[in-house]
Scaffold this motif. Structure first.
Motif, PDB file in Angstrom:
ATOM      1  N   ILE A 137       0.814  -0.931   0.356  1.00 53.43           N
ATOM      2  CA  ILE A 137       0.198   0.203  -0.288  1.00 53.43           C
ATOM      3  C   ILE A 137       1.274   1.189  -0.102  1.00 53.43           C
ATOM      4  CG2 ILE A 137      -1.583   1.866   1.352  1.00 53.43           C
ATOM      5  CD1 ILE A 137      -2.818  -1.333   0.507  1.00 53.43           C
ATOM      6  N   MET A 138       0.042   2.234  -0.983  1.00 57.53           N
ATOM      7  CA  MET A 138       1.424   2.866  -0.803  1.00 57.53           C
ATOM      8  C   MET A 138       0.066   4.124  -0.427  1.00 57.53           C
ATOM      9  SD  MET A 138       4.318   2.906  -2.542  1.00 57.53           S
ATOM     10  CE  MET A 138       4.565   4.664  -2.951  1.00 57.53           C
ATOM     11  N   PHE A 139       0.785   4.581   1.058  1.00 52.63           N
ATOM     12  CA  PHE A 139      -0.138   5.198   2.020  1.00 52.63           C
ATOM     13  C   PHE A 139       0.069   6.826   1.623  1.00 52.63           C
ATOM     14  CE2 PHE A 139      -2.169   7.267   5.857  1.00 52.63           C
ATOM     15  CZ  PHE A 139      -3.105   6.392   6.423  1.00 52.63           C
ATOM     16  N   ARG A 140      -1.206   7.435   1.586  1.00 46.46           N
ATOM     17  CA  ARG A 140      -1.071   9.353   1.262  1.00 46.46           C
ATOM     18  C   ARG A 140      -1.249   9.717   2.687  1.00 46.46           C
ATOM     19  NH1 ARG A 140      -1.741   9.949  -4.481  1.00 46.46           N
ATOM     20  NH2 ARG A 140      -0.725   8.134  -5.218  1.00 46.46           N
TER      21      ARG A 140
ATOM     22  N   ARG B 263     -10.211  11.438   9.037  1.00 46.59           N
ATOM     23  CA  ARG B 263      -9.271  12.468   8.446  1.00 46.59           C
ATOM     24  C   ARG B 263     -10.832  13.688   7.699  1.00 46.59           C
ATOM     25  NH1 ARG B 263      -5.851   8.599   5.326  1.00 46.59           N
ATOM     26  NH2 ARG B 263      -6.575   7.027   7.033  1.00 46.59           N
TER      27      ARG B 263
ATOM     28  N   GLU C  56      -9.835  -0.375   0.432  1.00 44.58           N
ATOM     29  CA  GLU C  56      -8.385  -1.333   0.304  1.00 44.58           C
ATOM     30  C   GLU C  56      -7.456  -1.729   0.762  1.00 44.58           C
ATOM     31  OE1 GLU C  56      -5.617   2.122  -0.804  1.00 44.58           O
ATOM     32  OE2 GLU C  56      -4.200   0.931  -2.566  1.00 44.58           O
ATOM     33  N   TYR C  57      -7.387  -1.813   2.068  1.00 40.23           N
ATOM     34  CA  TYR C  57      -6.587  -2.975   3.005  1.00 40.23           C
ATOM     35  C   TYR C  57      -7.807  -3.214   4.429  1.00 40.23           C
ATOM     36  CZ  TYR C  57      -6.237   2.587   4.694  1.00 40.23           C
ATOM     37  OH  TYR C  57      -6.145   3.742   4.691  1.00 40.23           O
TER      38      TYR C  57
ATOM     39  N   LEU D  48      -9.598  11.526   0.867  1.00 35.84           N
ATOM     40  CA  LEU D  48      -8.886  10.349   0.141  1.00 35.84           C
ATOM     41  C   LEU D  48     -10.106   9.015  -0.748  1.00 35.84           C
ATOM     42  CD1 LEU D  48      -5.539   8.681  -0.366  1.00 35.84           C
ATOM     43  CD2 LEU D  48      -7.296   6.940  -0.250  1.00 35.84           C
TER      44      LEU D  48
ATOM     45  N   ALA E   5     -10.600   5.946  -2.719  1.00 37.51           N
ATOM     46  CA  ALA E   5      -9.268   5.037  -3.448  1.00 37.51           C
ATOM     47  C   ALA E   5     -10.689   3.805  -3.829  1.00 37.51           C
ATOM     48  CB  ALA E   5      -8.568   4.169  -2.191  1.00 37.51           C
TER      49      ALA E   5
ATOM     50  N   LEU F  25      -7.738   8.651  -6.145  1.00 35.54           N
ATOM     51  CA  LEU F  25      -7.349   7.294  -7.123  1.00 35.54           C
ATOM     52  C   LEU F  25      -7.708   6.644  -7.559  1.00 35.54           C
ATOM     53  CD1 LEU F  25      -4.501   6.259  -3.446  1.00 35.54           C
ATOM     54  CD2 LEU F  25      -3.968   8.089  -4.810  1.00 35.54           C
TER      55      LEU F  25
HETATM   56  N1  ADE Z   1      -7.401   4.880   2.268  1.00 40.80           N
HETATM   57  C1  ADE Z   1      -6.961   3.735   1.034  1.00 40.80           C
HETATM   58  N2  ADE Z   1      -6.359   4.180   0.363  1.00 40.80           N
HETATM   59  C2  ADE Z   1      -5.090   4.509   0.930  1.00 40.80           C
HETATM   60  C3  ADE Z   1      -4.192   5.039   0.765  1.00 40.80           C
HETATM   61  N3  ADE Z   1      -3.438   3.914  -0.536  1.00 40.80           N
HETATM   62  N4  ADE Z   1      -3.963   6.120   0.947  1.00 40.80           N
HETATM   63  C4  ADE Z   1      -3.930   6.826   2.260  1.00 40.80           C
HETATM   64  N5  ADE Z   1      -5.541   6.820   2.745  1.00 40.80           N
HETATM   65  C5  ADE Z   1      -5.494   5.209   1.870  1.00 40.80           C
END
Ligand code: ADE
Ligand code: PRP
Length: 176
Positions: free
Chosen positions: A23-26, A63, A100-101, A125, A127, A155
């Motif tokens: 996972i690329m966490f933003r 958030r 996503e996770y 965000l 996703a 995304l």
């Molecule tokens: N929530 C789901 N995917 C994410 C991501 N890649 N970064 C931050 N929050 C998320």
């Protein structure tokens, strides 16, 4: 004093392998911590909605609370939280979802929105769209009219935008 040319995207960092490998966490904490970054994000998020008829801002945990609270204050409207299961003290409606996770359940107080109220949904965000979809389903059960969904980051490769658009929801996002 020189004016900054930094965009909202420039204040956000990406942390690899959080909370799981791959996972690329933003990470928007760096955006929130910067006074100019936070201000331009809030200004840009609410810009399409300024002057439109909105009764409530709905923030998605966690958030979406930070962003939604600032937008509600700026637009002088009330704020309603949609929370993870077990956090709201009153009578709630629940909606399971996947993201996503993982998997989770979102809840809203069953008296938080009156039928016909116009709401703007806010989160950091988009996703897979699972979180926002769950929030929208809860709001629709209460009879809310969804004016739109505002996100800092979209995304689109993860399918959330297509999912929400298929539900007829208008999306406003600041960056990818
Ligand atoms: N929530 C789901 N995917 C994410 C991501 N890649 N970064 C931050 N929050 C998320
Ligand atoms: C993140 C993000 C969104 C959601 C987006 O929250 O803040 O709410 O994931 O993912 P989706 O479009 O695939 O549903 P997270 O579930 O990590 O919860 P938190 O904000 O409470 O940490």
């Amino acid at each position: 004093m020189a004016r900054s040319n930094k965009t909202v995207r420039d204040y956000i960092r990406t942390i690899p392998d959080f909370p799981h490998e791959g996972i690329m966490f933003r990470d928007v904490t760096t955006l929130f911590a910067d006074p100019r970054g936070f201000r331009i994000a809030i200004d840009q998020l609410l810009h399409p909605y300024a002057g439109t008829d909105i009764d409530r801002i709905v923030g998605l945990e966690a958030r979406g609370f930070i962003l939604g609270g600032a937008i509600a204050h700026q637009l002088s409207v009330g704020f309603v939280p949609i929370r993870k299961k077990g956090k709201l003290p009153g009578k709630t409606l629940s909606q399971d979802y996947t993201l996503e996770y993982g998997e989770a359940t979102m809840e809203i107080h069953d008296d938080a929105i009156q039928p016909g109220e116009k709401v703007l949904v806010v989160d950091d965000l988009l996703a897979t769209g699972g979180t926002a979809e769950a929030g929208i389903k809860l709001l629709e059960k209460l009879g809310a009219e969804i004016v739109g969904c505002a996100f800092v980051i979209d995304l689109p490769d993860l399918g959330g935008r297509a999912k929400l658009e298929a539900m007829g929801v208008d999306i406003h996002a600041l960056c990818a």
